[in-house]
Design an enzyme around this catalytic site. Structure first.
Site, PDB file in Angstrom:
ATOM      1  N   SER A   1       0.849  -1.200   0.000  1.00  0.00           N
ATOM      2  CA  SER A   1       0.000   0.000   0.000  1.00  0.00           C
ATOM      3  C   SER A   1       0.882   1.248   0.000  1.00  0.00           C
ATOM      4  O   SER A   1       1.598   1.529   0.966  1.00  0.00           O
ATOM      5  CB  SER A   1      -0.907   0.009   1.225  1.00  0.00           C
TER       6      SER A   1
ATOM      7  N   HIS B   1      -1.100  -1.026  -4.450  1.00  0.00           N
ATOM      8  CA  HIS B   1      -2.383  -0.677  -3.839  1.00  0.00           C
ATOM      9  C   HIS B   1      -2.354   0.820  -3.541  1.00  0.00           C
ATOM     10  O   HIS B   1      -1.483   1.311  -2.816  1.00  0.00           O
ATOM     11  CB  HIS B   1      -2.598  -1.493  -2.564  1.00  0.00           C
TER      12      HIS B   1
ATOM     13  N   ASP C   1      -4.433   4.071  -2.163  1.00  0.00           N
ATOM     14  CA  ASP C   1      -5.568   4.473  -1.332  1.00  0.00           C
ATOM     15  C   ASP C   1      -5.931   5.933  -1.553  1.00  0.00           C
ATOM     16  O   ASP C   1      -5.128   6.817  -1.254  1.00  0.00           O
ATOM     17  CB  ASP C   1      -5.207   4.303   0.150  1.00  0.00           C
TER      18      ASP C   1
ATOM     19  N   MET D   1      -8.528   8.907  -0.467  1.00  0.00           N
ATOM     20  CA  MET D   1      -9.480   9.258   0.603  1.00  0.00           C
ATOM     21  C   MET D   1      -9.950  10.696   0.437  1.00  0.00           C
ATOM     22  O   MET D   1      -9.162  11.559   0.058  1.00  0.00           O
ATOM     23  CB  MET D   1      -8.781   9.134   1.957  1.00  0.00           C
TER      24      MET D   1
ATOM     25  N   HIS E   1      -7.988   1.902  -4.511  1.00  0.00           N
ATOM     26  CA  HIS E   1      -9.000   1.712  -3.461  1.00  0.00           C
ATOM     27  C   HIS E   1      -9.577   3.079  -3.129  1.00  0.00           C
ATOM     28  O   HIS E   1      -8.928   3.902  -2.492  1.00  0.00           O
ATOM     29  CB  HIS E   1      -8.303   1.074  -2.239  1.00  0.00           C
TER      30      HIS E   1
ATOM     31  N   MET F   1     -11.775   5.463  -1.167  1.00  0.00           N
ATOM     32  CA  MET F   1     -12.523   5.675   0.073  1.00  0.00           C
ATOM     33  C   MET F   1     -13.155   7.051  -0.044  1.00  0.00           C
ATOM     34  O   MET F   1     -12.770   8.004   0.632  1.00  0.00           O
ATOM     35  CB  MET F   1     -11.577   5.573   1.275  1.00  0.00           C
TER      36      MET F   1
ATOM     37  N   MET G   1     -12.053  -5.186   4.430  1.00  0.00           N
ATOM     38  CA  MET G   1     -11.273  -4.312   5.312  1.00  0.00           C
ATOM     39  C   MET G   1     -11.082  -5.003   6.657  1.00  0.00           C
ATOM     40  O   MET G   1     -12.060  -5.343   7.334  1.00  0.00           O
ATOM     41  CB  MET G   1     -11.984  -2.969   5.521  1.00  0.00           C
TER      42      MET G   1
ATOM     43  N   ASP H   1      -7.282  -6.094   3.484  1.00  0.00           N
ATOM     44  CA  ASP H   1      -6.615  -4.791   3.586  1.00  0.00           C
ATOM     45  C   ASP H   1      -6.655  -4.263   5.012  1.00  0.00           C
ATOM     46  O   ASP H   1      -7.724  -3.945   5.529  1.00  0.00           O
ATOM     47  CB  ASP H   1      -7.316  -3.817   2.621  1.00  0.00           C
TER      48      ASP H   1
HETATM   49  C1  DX5 Z   1      -6.522   1.878   5.141  1.00  0.00           C
HETATM   50  C2  DX5 Z   1      -6.022   1.589   3.762  1.00  0.00           C
HETATM   51  C3  DX5 Z   1      -5.026   0.510   3.737  1.00  0.00           C
HETATM   52  C4  DX5 Z   1      -3.758   0.832   4.504  1.00  0.00           C
HETATM   53  C5  DX5 Z   1      -3.130  -0.458   4.955  1.00  0.00           C
HETATM   54  O1  DX5 Z   1      -7.581   2.734   5.065  1.00  0.00           O
HETATM   55  O2  DX5 Z   1      -7.087   1.187   2.925  1.00  0.00           O
HETATM   56  O3  DX5 Z   1      -4.716   0.124   2.411  1.00  0.00           O
HETATM   57  O4  DX5 Z   1      -2.848   1.561   3.736  1.00  0.00           O
HETATM   58  O5  DX5 Z   1      -2.031  -0.165   5.737  1.00  0.00           O
HETATM   59  P1  DX5 Z   1      -1.484  -1.188   6.847  1.00  0.00           P
HETATM   60  O6  DX5 Z   1      -1.050  -2.418   6.113  1.00  0.00           O
HETATM   61  O7  DX5 Z   1      -0.345  -0.430   7.468  1.00  0.00           O
HETATM   62  O8  DX5 Z   1      -2.606  -1.467   7.811  1.00  0.00           O
HETATM   63 ZN    ZN Z   2      -6.598   0.228   0.984  1.00  0.00          ZN
END
Ligand code: DX5
Ligand code: ZN
Length: 220
Positions: free
Chosen positions: A9, A34, A36, A38, A67, A69, A138, A176
């Site tokens: 990630s 990956h 993320d 947000m 991903h 969010m 998740m 994840d």
């Molecule tokens: C959280 C993200 C994850 C996060 C995972 O909201 O969707 O992808 O980056 O990070 P770790 O592996 O550190 O929990």
């Molecule tokens: Zn994620």
């Protein structure tokens, strides 16, 4: 032998050295990036948006797994395809017309993903499972890297696997949040196909070796 996919990630990367960290993933045994995204509304944090994804995509040589969010992802589907996303995952909780959203993602040539928050039961996906390329379970509440893994996740994976098999679907199960060498094998035994790892990879002394070990440990 099962080929478990490893998806570091980028949220845990050093953003001041993003190209270096992208090249590190290129040169590792990782399978996916990956990424993320947000919006500060769906989750209580803001990560980064389109310009950063574009910069990542310019250097990334592996599948880009985005991903989202964010609330209301539909208006941005085309843009994410143009920016180079291969997989586009939306949250079940953010989509009123999930079936329509999934068709729109596929129409842009991307693999359609659906993420489930820890409180959302997997059985809610039964009627759309054949339209989903990857379900992202998740195992933390989304919003931040480095949180602790929620143990209930194993049961959710097993139940989802049953749904996939019962419907003859080819959907992958991605996990994840809080993934490390402590839970990786058990996750794969429960039915996980893709392991996302942020802090476990990027905070390691040797991230390349950490990815290699995770890959080796989970392909059996
Ligand atoms: C959280 C993200 C994850 C996060 C995972 O909201 O969707 O992808 O980056 O990070 P770790 O592996 O550190 O929990
Ligand atoms: Zn994620």
């Amino acid at each position: 032998m099962k080929n478990t996919l490893i998806a570091p990630s980028v949220l845990s990367a050093d953003f001041a050295n993003l190209q270096r960290d992208v090249e590190m993933i290129n040169n590792s045994a990782a399978d996916w990036f990956h990424v993320d995204i947000m919006d500060g509304v769906f989750v209580p944090n803001i990560s980064f948006g389109m310009p950063v994804l574009e910069a990542i995509a310019r250097h990334a040589k592996k599948t880009i797994d985005v991903h989202l969010m964010i609330v209301n992802p539909d208006p941005y589907i085309k843009t994410f395809a143009q920016l180079g996303a291969n997989n586009l995952t939306v949250h079940y909780e953010a989509c009123t017309h999930l079936h329509r959203t999934l068709q729109a993602i596929k129409a842009e040539g991307m693999t359609a993903g659906v993420a489930l928050n820890p409180h959302t039961p997997v059985h809610l996906l039964e009627d759309v499972i054949n339209d989903i390329g990857v379900v992202c379970i998740m195992s933390v509440n989304p919003g931040f890297g480095g949180q602790s893994f929620i143990e209930r996740t194993y049961d959710k994976i097993s139940t989802l696997k049953e749904i996939i098999v019962r419907n003859n679907a080819s959907t992958l199960i991605e996990v994840d949040g809080g993934v490390s060498d402590k839970n990786a094998v058990q996750l794969v035994e429960a039915g996980a196909d893709v392991l996302v790892a942020g802090n476990y990879v990027f905070r390691a002394n040797d991230p390349v070796e950490t990815v290699a070990k995770l890959k080796q440990q989970t392909c059996f």
